[in-house]
Scaffold this motif. Structure first.
Motif, PDB file in Angstrom:
ATOM      1  N   SER A 157      56.933  78.769  19.082  1.00 50.12           N
ATOM      2  CA  SER A 157      57.369  80.139  19.289  1.00 50.12           C
ATOM      3  C   SER A 157      57.348  80.899  17.971  1.00 50.12           C
ATOM      4  CB  SER A 157      58.775  80.159  19.887  1.00 50.12           C
ATOM      5  OG  SER A 157      59.697  79.579  18.996  1.00 50.12           O
ATOM      6  N   GLU A 158      57.329  82.236  18.097  1.00 47.76           N
ATOM      7  CA  GLU A 158      57.362  83.093  16.915  1.00 47.76           C
ATOM      8  C   GLU A 158      58.594  83.971  16.985  1.00 47.76           C
ATOM      9  OE1 GLU A 158      53.711  85.128  17.430  1.00 47.76           O
ATOM     10  OE2 GLU A 158      52.516  83.472  16.632  1.00 47.76           O
ATOM     11  N   TRP A 159      59.080  84.329  15.809  1.00 44.88           N
ATOM     12  CA  TRP A 159      60.341  85.075  15.754  1.00 44.88           C
ATOM     13  C   TRP A 159      60.140  86.478  15.208  1.00 44.88           C
ATOM     14  CZ3 TRP A 159      64.568  82.706  17.815  1.00 44.88           C
ATOM     15  CH2 TRP A 159      64.446  81.338  18.059  1.00 44.88           C
ATOM     16  N   GLU A 189      68.988  80.137  14.302  1.00 42.97           N
ATOM     17  CA  GLU A 189      68.002  79.805  15.327  1.00 42.97           C
ATOM     18  C   GLU A 189      66.700  79.283  14.721  1.00 42.97           C
ATOM     19  OE1 GLU A 189      67.937  79.838  18.665  1.00 42.97           O
ATOM     20  OE2 GLU A 189      70.054  80.298  18.830  1.00 42.97           O
ATOM     21  N   ILE A 190      66.299  79.866  13.602  1.00 39.12           N
ATOM     22  CA  ILE A 190      64.966  79.574  13.088  1.00 39.12           C
ATOM     23  C   ILE A 190      64.981  78.441  12.067  1.00 39.12           C
ATOM     24  CG2 ILE A 190      62.935  80.508  11.945  1.00 39.12           C
ATOM     25  CD1 ILE A 190      64.144  83.317  12.881  1.00 39.12           C
ATOM     26  N   ALA A 382      69.802  88.098  21.702  1.00 41.12           N
ATOM     27  CA  ALA A 382      68.512  87.445  21.485  1.00 41.12           C
ATOM     28  C   ALA A 382      67.764  87.464  22.811  1.00 41.12           C
ATOM     29  CB  ALA A 382      68.708  86.010  21.014  1.00 41.12           C
ATOM     30  N   ARG A 384      64.164  86.116  24.807  1.00 39.09           N
ATOM     31  CA  ARG A 384      63.057  85.154  24.709  1.00 39.09           C
ATOM     32  C   ARG A 384      62.099  85.362  25.868  1.00 39.09           C
ATOM     33  NH1 ARG A 384      66.136  81.138  21.413  1.00 39.09           N
ATOM     34  NH2 ARG A 384      68.186  82.103  21.376  1.00 39.09           N
ATOM     35  N   GLU A 411      62.423  85.812  20.412  1.00 37.48           N
ATOM     36  CA  GLU A 411      61.646  84.579  20.327  1.00 37.48           C
ATOM     37  C   GLU A 411      60.484  84.712  21.305  1.00 37.48           C
ATOM     38  OE1 GLU A 411      63.615  80.871  21.290  1.00 37.48           O
ATOM     39  OE2 GLU A 411      62.053  79.714  20.281  1.00 37.48           O
TER      40      GLU A 411
END
Length: 620
Positions: A157-159, A189-190, A382, A384, A411
């Motif tokens: 995944s990318e943030w 989270e990351i 957040a 996703r 995300e």
RNA sequence: GCCUCGGUAGCUCAGCUGGCUAGAGCAACAGCCUUGUAAGCUGUAGGUCGCGGGUUCGAAUCCCGCCCGGGGCUCCA
């Protein structure tokens, strides 16, 4: 497979006669082996090579402890009533022997299929005698689940940060200057960065305020709730339920345990990354629910409804939901293995309806947290989703961020990997900079098909609805965690720690200056209590100063001292916790103020005796 | 689950380079005091030193295993 394992000084055995046709060749001579761990072994239906290997692994671990390296595998049918066929059993016994030898163990094996006579001398130490059961079925299950868990780990995944103006930036390019908590959430989270060394403050508070505590007699993460904690929890439960009813959700109740082998359920288990409690019943393996999904899906599958009834909302307060979290993850009120979660599903016809419904529910979730006096500054959003969903539904996603009114952590998954296409949650950031999800909502595109949930559309055709899964507050325990952590945070900044008035176990405490005024204190307490206010009085033989101090450490909102002056006056000196100052008020003014501040919130009476002298102490 | 730190009275903790009858404060209990907005005084009682095993003349103290808790990894409401 069942093994009786005996650490022995010696064993002597002698084959007497063949019991079955397929018995091995063996000579009828006595054999003696000294200083050996004897494994009386029964091979059961369904055992395979993996079981044989696992059995030896377990035994080997044990041998290391005993500092022994010699084993005798002794086929012994009498340990089980579900024996494997002799041919299969012999094969596995041989496999064990081979595996053991390959692992460097000095391995002996008694012949299979013979009636043998034996004499054994077992050592006396406590670990000398052990029974073990190795089961392939359980192992498969465990592996199955952990595969679902592992699958999640692999997903890329990318943030990003999505701003309220609709611009999306890489997390690294975002200026976090005015968004400290969002930065903490992103880091948490990351980068999985951890700073904390100390005990979470809420754990100390949950004990000190006599709300809840660990129950050593249960499994870790299963809490005991004291009267005050039960009250707080119950009020939150009532509050959330009331908001769900106003939203139009139908409250239901469904079982806490389900058949592991039910086709829809076992399929869903593989798609949900959580560990279950497993209960063996006479003829079934059952698991304890980890959310209300199963019960509600099975219930709604058997219901009949059409597009006219959509969106259809059902709600349950799950007491409890069970997740057998790894022991190291469990922490006080932040995460348990048994927790209380309001769970609300909405069935929608299409994505357009979903979007409308989603907006309503976002609003509701914010309202719920506001009810606990958790403001927008106290939590972060957040969201996703997959890249495709983002590109196709950009407007919708931005509308959620705009409504929230603060930049949001994103995300983005390269491809759809879950049963949902989008989910969001509100995250609370605590004193250790750890983030925990509270309210959450998600769009499920798979489970209607999996559970055969259908509605009839305008053309009389069966259709699968989209399902929204929402917990409007998140776990109730976790809400209390957030309140306590927030109070502690405020205390560190020089403010008074306090609970929202409607959740406060004692709202008003009456303290007589001496026991001469006990009767008056009681009279006043009762006249306050009549108005659905939790009031008590301190009739213990202590100094007034001490009683005031204790009232403060209990976080009581209003404290009133009663003496001769008060008997003679219509004004009472009300000590207000928020300000620490004494306000002169008439009794009715105080009552009105409390009722005004707790308006629209549920009420439950004092959960303890009104006289403090009659109360047990649950925590020192 | 793994790594790591810890578990001594109801609570918070001291003692732990092995050696007197294991201590303190708070709480509890008994008594004195009868009080004006955050700890009154005196006394009494309270402990299988988490559980099991080992080493030793001797273990709360050293070693091993297990249980429970904290932190980290990981994960989620």
């Amino acid at each position: 497979m069942r093994i009786l394992q005996l650490h022995s000084n010696y064993i002597r055995y002698k084959p007497i006669e063949k019991e079955i046709k397929t018995a091995e060749q063996a000579k009828k001579i006595e054999r003696r082996i000294n200083e050996v761990v004897v494994l009386f072994t029964a091979v059961e239906e369904g055992d395979d090579n993996a079981v044989a290997a696992q059995a030896i692994e377990e035994v080997r671990d044990f041998l290391m402890k005993l500092k022994v390296n010699k084993i005798l595998i002794y086929p012994y049918a009498h340990l089980s009533s579900h024996l494997a066929k002799p041919a299969a059993a012999l094969k596995l016994v041989k496999a064990m022997e081979k595996y053991a030898k390959n692992n460097g163990l000095e391995t002996y094996r008694a012949p299979f299929g013979w009636n043998k006579q034996f004499t054994i001398s077992v050592k006396g130490h406590p670990l000398a005698e052990q029974a073990r059961t190795i089961s392939s079925r359980e192992k498969e299950k465990e592996e199955k689940i952990s595969e679902a868990l592992k699958a999640e780990e692999k997903i890329k995944s990318e943030w990003y940060i999505l701003r309220t103006d609709g611009n999306i930036v890489q997390v690294g390019d975002f200026d976090f200057r005015h968004y400290e908590n969002l930065e903490k959430l992103a880091k948490y989270e990351i980068s999985k960065e951890r700073v904390s060394q100390q005990m979470p403050p809420h754990i100390m508070l949950m004990k000190k305020l006599e709300l809840a505590d660990y129950e050593p007699g249960s499994d870790p993460g299963n809490l005991r709730w004291y009267p005050k904690g039960r009250l707080v929890k119950s009020l939150i439960e009532q509050f959330v339920t009331k908001i769900m009813q106003e939203y139009g959700a139908m409250e239901v109740e469904t079982p806490v345990m389900y058949d592991f082998n039910h086709p829809s359920l076992s399929d869903y288990l593989d798609r949900f990354p959580a560990r279950q409690y497993i209960i063996k019943s006479e003829d079934k393996d059952l698991f304890l629910r980890f959310a209300a999904c199963f019960g509600q899906f099975l219930l709604i599958r058997d219901a009949q409804f059409s597009y006219r009834q959509l969106p259809l909302r059902i709600y349950e307060l799950t007491r409890y939901s069970f997740r057998r979290e790894k022991s190291g993850e469990i922490a006080g009120l932040r995460r348990q293995r048994a927790f209380t979660m309001p769970d609300c599903h909405a069935l929608c016809s299409n994505l357009e309806q979903v979007k409308k419904e989603f907006a309503i529910r976002l609003e509701l979730c914010m309202k719920v947290l506001e009810g606990f006096e958790l403001k927008k500054e106290d939590y972060e959003l957040a969201i996703r989703f997959s890249k495709d969903f983002y590109n196709e539904n950009l407007e919708f996603i931005i509308s959620l961020v705009k409504r929230f009114g603060k930049p949001v952590l994103i995300e983005m998954f390269k491809e759809k990997a879950f049963y949902w296409v989008l989910k969001w949650e509100f995250n609370f950031v605590d004193n250790q900079d750890k983030a925990s999800a509270l309210s959450t909502d998600q769009i499920d595109v798979e489970n209607a098909v999996r559970y055969s949930i259908t509605y009839i559309d305008e053309n009389g055709e069966k259709q699968h609805p989209l399902i929204l899964h929402c917990s409007p507050s998140g776990g109730v325990e976790r809400c209390i965690y957030a309140l306590l952590e927030k109070a502690y945070k405020e205390q560190k900044m020089g403010e008074v720690p306090i609970l929202p008035l409607w959740l406060s176990p004692t709202q008003v405490r009456i303290i007589p200056v001496s026991d001469k005024f006990s009767r008056d204190a009681e009279r006043i307490t009762k006249s306050i209590s009549k108005n659905s206010i939790r009031a008590d009085f301190d009739d213990r033989p202590l100094t007034m100063q001490k009683k005031i101090r204790e009232a403060e450490t209990e976080w009581i909102n209003y404290v009133i001292v009663i003496g001769q002056k008060e008997i003679n006056s219509i004004n009472l000196p009300v000590r207000d916790r928020l300000t620490g100052k004494i306000r002169k008020m008439k009794l009715q003014e105080l009552i009105d103020e409390i009722l005004r501040k707790t308006k629209d919130k549920p009420f439950s009476p004092l959960p303890l005796p009104q006289r403090l002298s009659q109360r047990p102490q649950f925590h020192g």
